[in-house]
Design a protein around this motif. Structure first.
Motif, mmCIF file in Angstrom:
data_model
loop_
_atom_site.group_PDB
_atom_site.id
_atom_site.type_symbol
_atom_site.label_atom_id
_atom_site.label_comp_id
_atom_site.label_asym_id
_atom_site.label_seq_id
_atom_site.Cartn_x
_atom_site.Cartn_y
_atom_site.Cartn_z
ATOM 1 N N THR A 1 0.869 -1.189 0.000
ATOM 2 C CA THR A 1 0.000 0.000 0.000
ATOM 3 C C THR A 1 0.892 1.221 0.000
ATOM 4 N N ARG A 2 0.683 2.082 -0.988
ATOM 5 C CA ARG A 2 1.447 3.332 -1.024
ATOM 6 C C ARG A 2 0.634 4.386 -0.300
ATOM 7 N N LEU A 3 1.161 4.838 0.831
ATOM 8 C CA LEU A 3 0.476 5.803 1.689
ATOM 9 C C LEU A 3 1.122 7.172 1.554
ATOM 10 N N SER A 4 0.319 8.142 1.187
ATOM 11 C CA SER A 4 0.781 9.534 1.095
ATOM 12 C C SER A 4 0.029 10.353 2.120
ATOM 13 N N ILE A 5 0.768 11.120 2.897
ATOM 14 C CA ILE A 5 0.172 11.964 3.929
ATOM 15 C C ILE A 5 0.284 13.417 3.462
#
Lengths: 110, 112
Positions: B107-111
């Motif tokens: 999962t590519r998580l961007s904040i």
């Protein structure tokens, strides 16, 4: 802290050439494993070599292990563009986890 | 045959929002389960691992937590995300701790 360190960090070669990646580690191990990661994907296990083994082959892959030098190498012979990926070593002791190295990014040009 | 499912594939979350990533394994029983984080172009950092239901080992102090409510389900959570939580999160399983691990697609998580 990470157990394994791969060398080189990046490698570019032409199709048909051989690619060699090295891994060094710090403490005694039960086995050492190599994984491949295509961009944006999960890792895929390639090969496992036990601490009492010195060399192992799987298709175009050849892995060596030198426990006296705490090092391993992965050789990919007759490389193909499809071999382009990052390659990681991982070391295992008699515990419930692996310690992964920093990886080598391999680029194979057609 | 065994398969591992990880979702979502990508996620964009604001700072301070909660997080829940789920990982499930099919075709095996009592696997070891792992959560890793990978920064761009870097190696894998082991976050949590579990050798059984309700058993969680934490490797890195952080604002993340993990739970294993069922034998083949592993959940990564946060109550309040930080910018530094951005990264590529990978779930993996193995039969025994020092044997090959099998990874999900991440999962590519961007904040933001």
């Amino acid at each position: 802290s990470q157990q394994g360190e791969e060398d080189p960090q990046a490698l570019s070669i032409q199709e048909g050439e051989n690619a060699t990646m090295n891994c060094s580690y710090k403490t005694s191990i039960n086995n050492l494993q190599w994984y491949r990661q295509n961009s944006g994907r999960g890792l895929v296990h390639l090969i496992l070599i036990r601490s009492n083994e010195r060399e192992k082959h799987s298709g175009r892959l050849r892995v060596t292990l030198d426990t006296s030098k705490k090092s391993s190498s992965l050789l990919i012979t007759a490389s193909r563009a499809a071999d382009t990926a990052s390659y990681f070593c991982a070391t295992a002791k008699n515990t419930d986890k692996l310690i992964f190295g920093t990886g080598t990014r391999l680029q194979v040009f057609p | 045959s065994q398969t591992i499912h990880q979702w979502p594939a990508t996620l964009v979350q604001p700072v301070g929002s909660p997080l829940s990533l789920e990982c499930t394994v099919e075709g095996t029983s009592n696997p070891n389960l792992y959560w890793y984080r990978q920064a761009a172009g870097r190696g894998l950092q082991l976050l949590f691992y579990s050798v059984g239901i309700g058993q969680i080992s934490s490797e890195v102090p952080q604002n993340l937590s993990a739970s294993r409510p069922q034998d083949r389900q592993f959940i990564l959570s946060s109550k309040k995300l930080l910018l530094s939580d951005s990264g590529f999160y990978l779930c993996a399983w193995s039969l025994v701790g020092n044997q090959p691990q099998h990874f999900g697609d991440g999962t590519r998580l961007s904040i933001l």
